[in-house]
Enzyme design. Sequence first.
Site, PDB file in Angstrom:
ATOM      1  N   ASP A 187       0.829  -1.205   0.000  1.00 50.97           N
ATOM      2  CA  ASP A 187       0.000   0.000   0.000  1.00 50.97           C
ATOM      3  C   ASP A 187       0.866   1.259   0.000  1.00 50.97           C
ATOM      4  O   ASP A 187       2.099   1.190   0.059  1.00 50.97           O
ATOM      5  CB  ASP A 187      -0.942   0.000   1.218  1.00 50.97           C
ATOM      6  CG  ASP A 187      -0.179   0.039   2.533  1.00 50.97           C
ATOM      7  OD1 ASP A 187       0.407   1.092   2.838  1.00 50.97           O
ATOM      8  OD2 ASP A 187      -0.170  -0.985   3.253  1.00 50.97           O
ATOM      9  N   HIS A 192       8.876  -5.275  -1.358  1.00 51.76           N
ATOM     10  CA  HIS A 192       8.089  -6.285  -2.062  1.00 51.76           C
ATOM     11  C   HIS A 192       7.230  -5.720  -3.174  1.00 51.76           C
ATOM     12  O   HIS A 192       6.375  -6.408  -3.709  1.00 51.76           O
ATOM     13  CB  HIS A 192       7.229  -7.064  -1.066  1.00 51.76           C
ATOM     14  CG  HIS A 192       8.045  -7.912  -0.149  1.00 51.76           C
ATOM     15  ND1 HIS A 192       7.559  -8.438   1.013  1.00 51.76           N
ATOM     16  CD2 HIS A 192       9.336  -8.312  -0.225  1.00 51.76           C
ATOM     17  CE1 HIS A 192       8.498  -9.129   1.610  1.00 51.76           C
ATOM     18  NE2 HIS A 192       9.586  -9.066   0.874  1.00 51.76           N
TER      19      HIS A 192
END
Length: 220
Positions: free
Chosen positions: A116, A154
Site C-alpha cells: 500500500d 516487495h
Amino acid sequence: MRKNKKQKDMIVKNLLEAIENRNLAIFAGAGLSIPAGYVNWQQLLRPIADELELDIDKEANNLVQLAQYHCNANQSNRGKINQLLVSEFSKEARITENHSILARLPIETFWTTNYDRMIESALLEVGKTPDVKYSNKQLAFTVPRRDALVYKMHGDVEHPSEAILTKDDYESYHMKMKPFLNALSGDLVSKTFLFLGFSFTDPNLDYILSCSGIIKSDHA
C-alpha cells in the site's frame, strides 16, 4: 520474553537518541496498515485457500508456499493473486495516527514489505517529499529535495505483476533484488531500526531476513 521497566526505558532512550541524531529507520509490516482497513497476508490469500479447498487458518505458517502452489496449479499464471492484491490495496484509506506521527518525526528512512501507499501518503500530507523505491532501476536516481527514502521491498500496488508474492519470488530475491539487499544491509549496520507491525513469524520478514542471509531468523 517480557522486558522489564529498565529494559523498556533503555529502548526508549536509544530511540530518542536515534531520532535526535536523525539516525532512526522504520521497518514497517502489515500490522502498521491494518488499522487503516487493509488486510494481512492471511486475509489476502483466503480466497486462494478457499479455491484450493484448504483451511487458511491451518496454512497460516505456509502462506508463501500456498501462493506458490496456486500459481503452479494455474500453469504459473498468478493473475488471480495479482488481482486480489490490487483490489485489496487500492482501496482508499484514511491516514492512521501512527502513520501521521511517524511522518511528522525527523525520520529519513523507511523500509516496508507493504504494497500500500500509506507511508508515502502520510509524508505528503505533512508537506514532506518522499523518494519511493520499489524497483532496482529507481535506486539509480534521486528525487530532488527529498525528505525521506521509502524502500518498498516487495513492490507497489500499482505494479502487481512485479510484486514479491510467491515462494519462487522470495527464493530468487537475493539475486534479482541484490541492490535492495545491499542497501538494507548498509542501513542495518549504520542506523537504529524500529520494527513496527511485525509478529516476527510474518512470512515476509522471515523470508527476507533469513533467505537473504542478512539476519538468521529463528523461524527459518
